[in-house]
Design an enzyme around this catalytic site. Structure first.
Site, PDB file in Angstrom:
ATOM      1  N   ASP A 286       0.731  -1.213   0.065  1.00 57.17           N
ATOM      2  CA  ASP A 286      -0.038   0.084  -0.091  1.00 57.17           C
ATOM      3  C   ASP A 286       0.831   1.135  -0.107  1.00 57.17           C
ATOM      4  O   ASP A 286       2.169   0.985   0.295  1.00 57.17           O
ATOM      5  CB  ASP A 286      -0.755   0.136   1.197  1.00 57.17           C
ATOM      6  CG  ASP A 286      -2.408   0.883   0.677  1.00 57.17           C
ATOM      7  OD1 ASP A 286      -2.112   1.604   0.023  1.00 57.17           O
ATOM      8  OD2 ASP A 286      -3.141   0.640   1.573  1.00 57.17           O
TER       9      ASP A 286
HETATM   10  C1  NOJ Z   1      -4.063   3.820   0.138  1.00 52.60           C
HETATM   11  C2  NOJ Z   1      -5.136   3.053   0.087  1.00 52.60           C
HETATM   12  O1  NOJ Z   1      -5.055   2.020   1.587  1.00 52.60           O
HETATM   13  C3  NOJ Z   1      -5.223   1.882  -0.979  1.00 52.60           C
HETATM   14  O2  NOJ Z   1      -6.637   1.324  -0.689  1.00 52.60           O
HETATM   15  C4  NOJ Z   1      -5.081   2.536  -2.127  1.00 52.60           C
HETATM   16  O3  NOJ Z   1      -5.264   1.721  -3.272  1.00 52.60           O
HETATM   17  C5  NOJ Z   1      -3.796   3.110  -2.183  1.00 52.60           C
HETATM   18  N1  NOJ Z   1      -3.711   4.147  -1.185  1.00 52.60           N
HETATM   19  C6  NOJ Z   1      -3.576   3.773  -3.534  1.00 52.60           C
HETATM   20  O4  NOJ Z   1      -4.342   4.933  -3.747  1.00 52.60           O
END
Ligand code: NOJ
Length: 727
Positions: A286
């Site tokens: 993430d």
């Molecule tokens: C953080 C989020 O937790 C995740 O779900 C997302 O896909 C990513 N950022 C990318 O934006």
């Protein structure tokens, strides 16, 4: 993973010019192209493939701003925030034409419930119990994405979530592992279609692996304490199902699981995902999750964070650049094996080949009307909006409304558009949205007098508009009170300590109810709500969720009776926030009759599976083809259902099982199958559930293995249960 190849194996494939490198020849099997390309790459080029950056500004308010600059021409992947393919093609050209090997870039984006045609949030989709519709809408999202320059979506989120205070409860399919599995598989199939190389499909990403939904106190990014038993029984089944369905990628979660953050969790990423499930796709972290191992307390610096994450099984680093900074050095120091780097790179390259990026790196720039918001796609979004809406209360059959009733449309949500989109709206625009008021006007306007007053804002304490609201209410035959949450109140980093609506909205409802004009409350929100007070201030209540661009007409058709509501909750609505966590599949207590709350009821306000209809479905006697079978036998259970009311409608039958006595204690009941069907009035249909004991009665233990024990099991439908003995 074997990444070597030999030429004789090429017999039969469309090869082979000796002058063109194998990896550039589309007829060569993908694994050979991967191996050939890998054999030509330097370590630096390999590490670049394991790195993802961002271009443009993120639309996610939690992660905006920090655009990576000064990057080489070819990187593994970009998060692509642009709305069409122009910028992609410019960047892609640099990678394909200016780099030594011309490896195309993979463009990813958060397409969570639509790209531009925004449809209901996943939590709402779960309440439709229509997995085929989930598949079709995911295919629409895929088409719009791919035609706009995005190859990869960070979706579906299949985190089982049982705490409505956690804002991300909006992004998944509720509290039940099986529901998340079925809907997740449908989404994966919709996104990926039959082949990733099709120009209308995108790669899916299962997130957030794993246990993120177990947030403590509903706080986002926080520590989660997940026992191995809960991990296997509750949090991993949706992942296992979606991995088996062929999901191309997985995203590691932000959370620390019982002492080991998911992004550095060898057990999860390697032992379970890659070894036990033989997963061939790749794992992306993430956002900044590698460097976040430092505040999480398991890495002293970015280098150690990179080493721990990579060694645990992470293949691609999202955004924080720790891999590019440190992996090559770690190889030189002997702390990481280059073979392991090759394995990760092979996973990334394989997807690029599967997507056909080497042959078609650029996206044609299509006209908007060919690419987004097609009429048939908006109709599909409207259909999901309608099927996901849940009728929570309908005293004295106030709904459907009698023809000609004058209507006072009141509340902060009535003319709002922005908030109906919900969180993660991708490229959704307010101007695309049909508001509640517009939908009502379309359905009722030509024969009904409509008044409007906002009444109050979403929160705050300003009651100065109450008087106007009360005045229009007193002139009308019915009040349509439109309440709810702002989009930003759920989604990432959007925790709330209570899941009640702000007092001002409850106060407005109470005042309106006192006028004596019947009140219908429409709720638009991204989480289950605490409704104990509101439910007493209305005659009818319809949960419309955050329906996206096309919610107005579907809800108006429910109010007029043109459509019969069919949504049922995929998440329990507590009576009070103090009951959280509360979910249907909890285990039995040692004293089932005791241990109650002293100050509030112990049962929820609305159970999992709850939802009213305008018609009545009568369930006949449930029967089993046998009451005693061998472990490897099969049994069919069936229940006749008759629509005995005055309106056609959909009914969803939920089939649960329970095992009252087992080596380990088990949930009181577990959903194992569901089916939604349309029944004309007067029609009887037989719902069936074909039970495979190994799949449906067995339990999973803390090692991920399934066990089927002899003994008595129950199959449960509504208030009936039937005993089946396994011999
Ligand atoms: C953080 C989020 O937790 C995740 O779900 C997302 O896909 C990513 N950022 C990318 O934006």
């Amino acid at each position: 993973m074997a990444i070597s190849f030999c030429l004789p194996l090429l017999a039969g494939s469309e090869v082979v010019s000796k002058d063109i490198p194998l990896y550039k020849q589309p007829g060569v099997p993908i694994d050979m192209r991967v191996a050939d390309l890998l054999s030509r790459m330097t370590l630096e080029e390999k590490v670049l493939q394991l790195s993802q950056y961002i271009v443009g500004l993120n639309t996610n308010v939690n992660n905006t701003g920090e655009v990576n600059t000064g990057l080489p021409d070819g990187v593994g992947s970009y998060i692509y925030f642009s709305e069409d393919a122009t910028l992609r093609n410019t960047l892609q050209r640099k990678a394909v034409e200016n780099t030594r090997l011309g490896i195309p870039i993979l463009f990813g984006f958060d397409v969570i419930h639509g790209f531009r045609t925004i449809y209901p949030i996943p939590l709402a989709q779960g309440c439709s119990w229509n997995s085929e519709l989930v598949r079709e809408l995911s295919a629409i999202a895929a088409r719009e994405s791919r035609m706009s320059g995005t190859d990869w979506t960070f979706s579906p989120m299949i985190d089982v979530a049982r705490d409505g205070r956690w804002g991300r409860v909006a992004e998944g399919y509720g509290e039940d592992p099986y529901t998340n599995a079925v809907m997740g598989v449908a989404a994966v199939k919709g996104y990926q279609g039959d082949t990733l190389s099709s120009k209308v499909n995108v790669a899916a990403c299962l997130k957030h692996f794993a246990g993120y939904g177990r947030s403590e106190g509903g706080r986002d990014y926080s520590f989660t304490d997940v026992s191995r038993q809960s991990l296997w029984e509750t949090y991993l089944p949706p992942y296992e199902a979606c991995v088996k369905a062929g999901a191309a990628t997985v995203m590691s979660a932000f959370n620390d699981i019982s002492g080991t953050p998911a992004t550095a969790n060898h057990y999860l990423l390697t032992e379970v995902l890659k070894n036990f499930w033989h997963y061939q796709g790749f794992v992306v972290s993430d956002w900044n999750a590698v460097q976040q191992l430092i505040p999480q307390g398991i890495a002293a610096n970015r280098k150690e964070a990179a080493r721990k994450a990579f060694s645990a099984g992470l293949d691609m680093d999202m955004k924080d650049d720790c891999f590019r900074e440190h992996l090559a050095v770690l190889v030189a120091e002997g702390k990481i094996d280059e073979e392991k780097i090759d394995e990760s790179v092979a996973r990334v390259l394989r997807l690029k080949f599967q997507l056909g990026l080497f042959e078609h790196p650029y996206t044609p720039v299509y006209e908007e009307d060919k690419r987004i918001l097609r009429t048939e796609d908006k109709e599909m979004a409207a259909r999901m909006a309608q099927e996901s809406m849940v009728l929570l209360k309908n005293n004295n059959s106030l709904l459907p409304l009698k023809k000609g009733m004058t209507m006072a449309v009141i509340g902060p949500m009535a003319k709002d558009k922005e908030n109906l989109l919900g969180s993660w709206k991708a490229h959704g625009r307010t101007e695309d949205v049909e508001s509640i008021y517009e939908g009502l006007e379309k359905e009722f306007g030509y024969h009904t007098r409509m008044f409007y007053a906002k009444g109050c804002d979403f929160d705050g304490s300003d009651t100065s508009s109450f008087a106007e609201a009360l005045s229009v209410a007193s002139q009308a035959d019915v009040v349509i009170l439109c309440l709810g949450e702002k989009a930003a109140w759920s989604g990432e980093n959007a925790s709330r300590s209570t899941i009640a609506l702000p007092c001002i909205q409850e106060q407005l409802a109470a005042e309106l109810y006192k006028t004596g004009t019947p009140v219908v409350i429409l709720l638009s929100n991204g989480r289950p709500l605490e409704l104990a007070r509101l439910v007493q201030q209305c005659d009818a209540m319809l949960e419309i969720w955050q329906p996206g661009i096309a919610g107005g007409t579907p809800l108006a058709q429910i109010l007029s009776g043109k459509a019969n509501p069919s949504g049922k909750l995929c998440i329990t609505f507590p009576f009070d926030s103090g009951q959280i966590p509360i979910y249907y599949n909890e285990r039995q207590s040692s004293r089932p009759d005791q241990g109650k709350y002293q100050d509030i009821p112990t049962i929820p306000m609305y159970d999992f599976g709850y939802g009213l209809s305008y018609t009545t479905f009568s369930y006949g006697t449930m029967r089993a083809s046998s009451n005693s079978i061998q472990k490897n036998g099969k049994v069919r259970v069936e229940v006749p259902v008759t629509n005995i009311g005055n309106m056609d409608g959909y009914e969803t039958v939920h089939w649960f099982v329970s095992d009252p006595y087992c080596t380990i204690s088990r949930p009181q009941k577990e959903l194992k199958y569901f089916e939604k069907r349309f029944l004309k009035k007067g029609e009887t249909t037989l719902f069936t559930f074909d039970i495979d004991p190994k799949k449906d009665f067995s339990y999973i233990d803390e090692t991920g293995n399934y066990f089927l024990e002899e003994g008595d099991y129950y199959v449960i439908v509504k208030d009936q249960k039937i005993k089946i003995e396994i011999k």
